[in-house]
Design a protein around this motif. Structure first.
Motif, mmCIF file in Angstrom:
data_model
loop_
_atom_site.group_PDB
_atom_site.id
_atom_site.type_symbol
_atom_site.label_atom_id
_atom_site.label_comp_id
_atom_site.label_asym_id
_atom_site.label_seq_id
_atom_site.Cartn_x
_atom_site.Cartn_y
_atom_site.Cartn_z
ATOM 1 N N LYS A 106 0.840 -1.191 0.000
ATOM 2 C CA LYS A 106 0.000 0.000 0.000
ATOM 3 C C LYS A 106 0.879 1.248 0.000
ATOM 4 C CE LYS A 106 -3.663 2.289 2.510
ATOM 5 N NZ LYS A 106 -4.470 2.355 3.719
ATOM 6 N N LEU A 107 0.508 2.208 -0.814
ATOM 7 C CA LEU A 107 1.227 3.475 -0.901
ATOM 8 C C LEU A 107 0.970 4.267 0.381
ATOM 9 C CD1 LEU A 107 2.937 5.204 -2.876
ATOM 10 C CD2 LEU A 107 0.804 6.169 -3.718
ATOM 11 N N THR A 108 2.024 4.503 1.168
ATOM 12 C CA THR A 108 1.849 5.178 2.451
ATOM 13 C C THR A 108 2.403 6.590 2.474
ATOM 14 O OG1 THR A 108 3.908 4.237 3.293
ATOM 15 C CG2 THR A 108 1.865 3.019 3.753
ATOM 16 N N GLU A 109 3.329 6.916 1.591
ATOM 17 C CA GLU A 109 3.911 8.256 1.580
ATOM 18 C C GLU A 109 4.325 8.627 0.173
ATOM 19 O OE1 GLU A 109 4.712 11.843 2.571
ATOM 20 O OE2 GLU A 109 4.046 10.473 4.140
ATOM 21 N N VAL A 110 4.072 9.877 -0.199
ATOM 22 C CA VAL A 110 4.501 10.427 -1.481
ATOM 23 C C VAL A 110 5.120 11.789 -1.181
ATOM 24 C CG1 VAL A 110 3.813 11.155 -3.784
ATOM 25 C CG2 VAL A 110 2.595 9.288 -2.679
ATOM 26 N N THR A 111 6.362 11.973 -1.612
ATOM 27 C CA THR A 111 7.071 13.222 -1.367
ATOM 28 C C THR A 111 7.607 13.766 -2.679
ATOM 29 O OG1 THR A 111 7.782 12.373 0.787
ATOM 30 C CG2 THR A 111 8.946 14.295 -0.061
ATOM 31 N N ALA A 112 7.354 15.028 -2.941
ATOM 32 C CA ALA A 112 7.935 15.682 -4.115
ATOM 33 C C ALA A 112 9.362 16.085 -3.757
ATOM 34 C CB ALA A 112 7.114 16.901 -4.509
ATOM 35 N N VAL A 113 10.322 15.423 -4.364
ATOM 36 C CA VAL A 113 11.731 15.689 -4.094
ATOM 37 C C VAL A 113 12.184 16.940 -4.842
ATOM 38 C CG1 VAL A 113 14.062 14.754 -4.290
ATOM 39 C CG2 VAL A 113 12.169 13.237 -3.763
ATOM 40 N N ALA A 139 -4.860 8.780 -2.008
ATOM 41 C CA ALA A 139 -6.246 8.316 -2.071
ATOM 42 C C ALA A 139 -6.445 7.317 -3.207
ATOM 43 C CB ALA A 139 -7.191 9.506 -2.245
ATOM 44 N N ALA A 140 -5.822 7.571 -4.356
ATOM 45 C CA ALA A 140 -5.995 6.699 -5.518
ATOM 46 C C ALA A 140 -5.130 5.446 -5.440
ATOM 47 C CB ALA A 140 -5.664 7.462 -6.796
ATOM 48 N N GLN A 141 -4.052 5.495 -4.655
ATOM 49 C CA GLN A 141 -3.101 4.385 -4.554
ATOM 50 C C GLN A 141 -2.515 4.049 -5.929
ATOM 51 O OE1 GLN A 141 -1.996 2.533 -1.624
ATOM 52 N NE2 GLN A 141 -2.749 4.475 -0.829
ATOM 53 N N SER A 142 -2.423 5.051 -6.802
ATOM 54 C CA SER A 142 -1.856 4.865 -8.129
ATOM 55 C C SER A 142 -1.472 6.231 -8.684
ATOM 56 C CB SER A 142 -2.863 4.189 -9.058
ATOM 57 O OG SER A 142 -3.904 5.085 -9.400
ATOM 58 N N ALA A 143 -0.985 6.228 -9.912
ATOM 59 C CA ALA A 143 -0.635 7.481 -10.586
ATOM 60 C C ALA A 143 -1.805 8.011 -11.404
ATOM 61 C CB ALA A 143 0.579 7.273 -11.480
ATOM 62 N N ASP A 144 -2.967 7.399 -11.265
ATOM 63 C CA ASP A 144 -4.164 7.836 -11.982
ATOM 64 C C ASP A 144 -4.834 8.948 -11.177
ATOM 65 O OD1 ASP A 144 -6.200 7.980 -13.826
ATOM 66 O OD2 ASP A 144 -7.332 6.335 -12.924
ATOM 67 N N ILE A 145 -4.233 10.156 -11.252
ATOM 68 C CA ILE A 145 -4.711 11.296 -10.477
ATOM 69 C C ILE A 145 -5.070 12.438 -11.413
ATOM 70 C CG2 ILE A 145 -3.453 10.687 -8.385
ATOM 71 C CD1 ILE A 145 -1.256 12.622 -9.197
ATOM 72 N N ASP A 146 -5.922 13.333 -10.915
ATOM 73 C CA ASP A 146 -6.375 14.473 -11.699
ATOM 74 C C ASP A 146 -5.293 15.540 -11.777
ATOM 75 O OD1 ASP A 146 -8.869 13.370 -12.151
ATOM 76 O OD2 ASP A 146 -9.764 14.328 -10.386
ATOM 77 N N THR A 147 -5.354 16.328 -12.836
ATOM 78 C CA THR A 147 -4.466 17.469 -13.007
ATOM 79 C C THR A 147 -4.979 18.613 -12.149
ATOM 80 O OG1 THR A 147 -3.940 16.815 -15.265
ATOM 81 C CG2 THR A 147 -3.574 19.117 -14.709
ATOM 82 N N VAL A 148 -4.066 19.293 -11.461
ATOM 83 C CA VAL A 148 -4.441 20.446 -10.646
ATOM 84 C C VAL A 148 -4.572 21.648 -11.568
ATOM 85 C CG1 VAL A 148 -3.712 21.975 -8.783
ATOM 86 C CG2 VAL A 148 -3.289 19.518 -8.614
ATOM 87 N N SER A 149 -5.691 22.333 -11.479
ATOM 88 C CA SER A 149 -5.932 23.502 -12.314
ATOM 89 C C SER A 149 -4.892 24.576 -12.025
ATOM 90 C CB SER A 149 -7.328 24.047 -12.034
ATOM 91 O OG SER A 149 -7.567 25.200 -12.802
ATOM 92 N N GLY A 150 -4.262 25.072 -13.073
ATOM 93 C CA GLY A 150 -3.231 26.093 -12.926
ATOM 94 C C GLY A 150 -1.835 25.519 -12.778
#
Length: 171
Positions: A106-113, A139-150
């Motif tokens: 399970k994906l537990t942490e994501v950090t923008a390096v 929340a998605a537990q994958s890379a299938d995420i929405d694009t942030v506006s802007g």
């Protein structure tokens, strides 16, 4: 008599042509907006990496900004904790790189390096985009995420780096 009278059409044609050519030369001599961004991002991956490693909050466990792959820290692959750093993705405004932690599959942490922080506008956009992308990835537990506006370019780079990190740990 005025220089542009109807009895001298050749002079009007020459003046109109000269004005058109002058306008085109001035227009083509302008520098496009994205040239400084390309120059800056090509020469600044190292400063951007060190500048954004601090906000991530993870101590000194990172490799270099170009590293990818997993560095497992527990024995069993199905229940162990794995950490992986995704590929560095070059976007229009600068590089984006993500590090993930997977525990028990399970994906537990994501950090923008690494992400664009070269100017105040980049900092403003990424101050709201990076946390939102992190929440969506968890929340998605994958890379299938929405694009942030802007923050379209940052979102796309984040998604690609996240997918490469997930691929490297086999999730």
């Amino acid at each position: 008599m005025h220089a542009l009278r109807k009895n001298r059409p050749l002079r009007r044609i020459v003046l109109a042509s000269a004005a058109t050519v002058s306008g085109m030369v001035l227009l083509l001599s302008l520098k496009p907006h994205e040239s400084p961004g390309i120059t800056v991002s090509a020469s600044s991956p190292a400063p951007s990496s060190s500048a954004s490693a601090s906000p991530g909050g993870s101590g000194g466990s990172s490799g270099s900004s170009g590293s990818n792959g997993s560095s497992g820290s527990s024995g069993s692959s199905s229940t162990g904790t794995k950490t992986a750093t995704g590929d560095t993705v070059q976007t229009r405004w600068g590089p984006v790189q993500v590090r993930i932690t997977v525990k028990g599959g399970k994906l537990t942490e994501v950090t923008a390096v690494t992400y664009p922080t070269e100017n105040p506008r980049d900092q403003e956009i990424n101050s709201y985009a990076i946390p939102q992308l992190r929440r969506e990835a968890l929340a998605a537990q994958s890379a299938d995420i929405d694009t942030v506006s802007g923050a379209t370019y940052t979102s796309e780079g984040y998604r690609q780096s996240l997918q490469s990190a997930l691929d490297s740990v086999g999730v």
